[in-house]
Design a protein around this motif. Structure first.
Motif, PDB file in Angstrom:
ATOM      1  N   LEU A 270       0.829  -1.199   0.000  1.00 20.30           N
ATOM      2  CA  LEU A 270       0.000   0.000   0.000  1.00 20.30           C
ATOM      3  C   LEU A 270       0.865   1.251   0.000  1.00 20.30           C
ATOM      4  N   HIS A 271       0.335   2.324  -0.543  1.00 17.18           N
ATOM      5  CA  HIS A 271       0.998   3.628  -0.440  1.00 17.18           C
ATOM      6  C   HIS A 271       1.054   4.036   1.026  1.00 17.18           C
ATOM      7  N   ASP A 272       2.069   4.802   1.390  1.00 23.64           N
ATOM      8  CA  ASP A 272       2.230   5.209   2.786  1.00 23.64           C
ATOM      9  C   ASP A 272       0.974   5.906   3.312  1.00 23.64           C
ATOM     10  N   THR A 273       0.328   6.714   2.497  1.00 25.57           N
ATOM     11  CA  THR A 273      -0.905   7.393   2.923  1.00 25.57           C
ATOM     12  C   THR A 273      -2.017   6.385   3.171  1.00 25.57           C
ATOM     13  N   GLN A 274      -2.090   5.337   2.355  1.00 23.78           N
ATOM     14  CA  GLN A 274      -3.109   4.306   2.540  1.00 23.78           C
ATOM     15  C   GLN A 274      -2.873   3.514   3.826  1.00 23.78           C
ATOM     16  N   VAL A 275      -1.608   3.257   4.138  1.00 22.67           N
ATOM     17  CA  VAL A 275      -1.291   2.572   5.386  1.00 22.67           C
ATOM     18  C   VAL A 275      -1.720   3.423   6.580  1.00 22.67           C
ATOM     19  N   LYS A 276      -1.421   4.698   6.533  1.00 24.55           N
ATOM     20  CA  LYS A 276      -1.800   5.582   7.643  1.00 24.55           C
ATOM     21  C   LYS A 276      -3.313   5.715   7.744  1.00 24.55           C
ATOM     22  N   LEU A 277      -4.014   5.693   6.614  1.00 26.95           N
ATOM     23  CA  LEU A 277      -5.479   5.656   6.637  1.00 26.95           C
ATOM     24  C   LEU A 277      -5.966   4.409   7.362  1.00 26.95           C
ATOM     25  N   TYR A 278      -5.359   3.275   7.065  1.00 26.52           N
ATOM     26  CA  TYR A 278      -5.693   2.008   7.730  1.00 26.52           C
ATOM     27  C   TYR A 278      -5.489   2.128   9.237  1.00 26.52           C
ATOM     28  N   VAL A 279      -4.363   2.711   9.652  1.00 19.53           N
ATOM     29  CA  VAL A 279      -4.072   2.868  11.083  1.00 19.53           C
ATOM     30  C   VAL A 279      -5.122   3.757  11.751  1.00 19.53           C
ATOM     31  N   LEU A 280      -5.445   4.874  11.126  1.00 23.88           N
ATOM     32  CA  LEU A 280      -6.415   5.802  11.716  1.00 23.88           C
ATOM     33  C   LEU A 280      -7.802   5.174  11.810  1.00 23.88           C
ATOM     34  N   LEU A 281      -8.207   4.419  10.787  1.00 24.10           N
ATOM     35  CA  LEU A 281      -9.516   3.755  10.837  1.00 24.10           C
ATOM     36  C   LEU A 281      -9.537   2.688  11.926  1.00 24.10           C
TER      37      LEU A 281
END
Length: 468
Positions: A270-281
């Motif tokens: 995943l793109h780094d932004t997508q990973v961070k989205l996953y973490v926040l969700l």
């Protein structure tokens, strides 16, 4: 829609972006998005620390597999394999896969598999999507005890592998260690606690050869992942884990099709932004919704992120668009809760919300909460304790402590892998150096706590808290 916007026509309400780059107002709060991404790097969610965790757990799996002589494959799954949690921040999920039995989907020629393997044929005609029953096709030259003792009659004289009996066999076959406490089964897993603080969920599984299922997944039109990653996922194959559909007439003999190693690869690409989205969700799920009966799980939000990644141009994901995608992720989660529908990323026919036991009042409460969050803009992250505490903390002390916390975790992973390799603590110079440096770090943190008015004197407690 030429001026940009969202088309929500993907199964399960997962958003698909169309021509967003044409609109100058789509990505709001760009500076706050970028600052939040930087903050998450400091907290241990940056790409380098994630990759270090991933590599450490892959090495751990290799070492444990090698110690079995090739009879079993160990696979770390979940947040540990994804590099998203600290050493003791959550349970370690492990999959224990026997290499002496293989399951085949219907239509696959079993003669291409070596005779020493026992072969089971999947039967999915009367099972819910993503599940199957396993019929014995042939015995191998060696039959694992857990497999043999889990066989029952299907009513027509053929062998049927019971998922319920298989879990019990895994529980009974655990090798007891003085430092471990074994717990009662939890669904398909055999939980245990080591040294009173390390919690592990172990699931016994079987290899599953299903080329047609993976071919259908690979053939989907997509923006992500790249063709080489798609082929890697296909090459890793699948597994069946011993858990049926809740309430099904065949629940005790049903198995669930899963793609743990392939999903690890997907998350790691995943793109780094997508990973961070996953973490926040996941933080929203854990700290705001706080489900009690797994009505919504980390697996739920992971699938939302995978769908978002697949259905949107990758050029739209960057650190300045974080809050835009968080808004879209929350919307997708709201739709899944409201409709009780979310297609499984690998097998879309399987609805991940089908048996979520979500009560009507709880559904309304969660929808109202998500609606409130979606209207709050960037302020919604103040609802997340870990992010809120980091925002309040002064930048210098936060960076100082986070750096030592991450170093402590990396040293612990090195130590764990040395132990798994069978190295002796008294003679192995690497283990001795690791332990010496860990003690130095704990003393540094303790001294700073004393200087700032703290009264903690238990160094072991400090070390344990740093690994949470």
């Amino acid at each position: 829609m030429a001026d940009g916007g969202i088309i929500r026509d993907v199964p399960g309400g997962i958003p698909r972006q169309v021509n967003v780059s044409c609109s100058p107002t789509v990505f709001q709060f760009e500076q706050l998005s970028a600052e939040t991404c930087i903050l998450m790097n400091v907290l241990g969610y940056g790409p380098h620390i994630r990759q270090a965790r991933i590599d450490a757990y892959k090495a751990y799996d290799r070492h444990r597999t090698a110690r079995t002589g090739g009879s079993v494959t160990w696979v770390t799954t979940g947040s540990k394999a994804e590099g998203l949690t600290n050493y003791r921040e959550s349970d370690t999920d492990l999959m224990w896969v026997t290499n002496h039995a293989t399951c085949l989907e219907e239509g696959v020629d079993s003669s291409i598999f070596p005779g020493e393997k026992s072969i089971f044929r999947s039967c999915s005609r009367i099972s819910y999507h993503g599940h199957c029953r396993l019929l014995l096709e042939r015995y191998g030259t060696y039959i694992p005890t857990a497999v043999y003792n889990a066989l029952c009659d299907d009513g027509y004289g053929s062998g049927l592998l019971s998922s319920d009996l298989y879990v019990n066999q895994v529980l009974n076959g655990r090798q007891h260690q003085e430092s471990s406490v074994e717990h009662e089964r939890a669904g398909p897993s055999a939980p245990l606690t080591i040294n009173g603080i390390d919690h592990r969920d172990i699931v016994g599984a079987l290899h599953f050869y299903c080329p047609s299922i993976l071919s259908r997944w690979a053939a989907r039109p997509r923006n992500w992942p790249t063709p080489d990653v798609v082929q890697e996922v296909v090459s890793l194959g699948a597994f069946v884990s011993p858990v049926g559909v809740k309430g099904s007439d065949y629940e005790p003999v049903e198995w669930r099709i899963c793609f743990n190693t392939g999903e690890n690869v997907l998350v790691n690409n995943l793109h780094d932004t997508q990973v961070k989205l996953y973490v926040l969700l996941k933080m929203v799920k854990n700290d705001v919704l706080k489900p009690c009966k797994k009505e919504v799980t980390s697996f739920t939000v992971k699938n939302i992120v995978l769908w978002i990644a697949e259905n949107n141009p990758q050029s739209l994901f960057n650190e300045r668009s974080m809050f835009h995608w968080l808004h879209e992720g929350l919307y997708a989660l709201r739709v899944a809760i409201d409709t009780k529908e979310l297609p499984y990323y690998m097998i879309p026919e399987r609805n991940l919300m089908a048996a979520c036991a979500l009560e009507h009042e709880q559904k309304l409460s969660w929808i109202a909460t998500i609606d409130e969050m979606m209207t709050e803009g960037p302020r919604l992250i103040l609802r997340l304790p870990k992010i809120r505490q980091a925002i309040i903390a002064h930048p210098e002390p936060l960076r100082w402590y986070s750096g030592r916390k991450i170093e402590m975790e990396m040293l612990t992973l090195i130590h764990t892998n040395r132990v798994t390799l069978g190295m002796d603590r008294e003679t192995d110079v690497i283990m001795q150096a690791v332990l010496e440096r860990q003690l130095e770090i704990v003393r540094e943190v303790w001294m700073r706590m004393i200087m700032e008015g703290g009264r903690v004197n238990d160094l072991q407690s400090i070390r344990n808290s740093m690994l949470m």
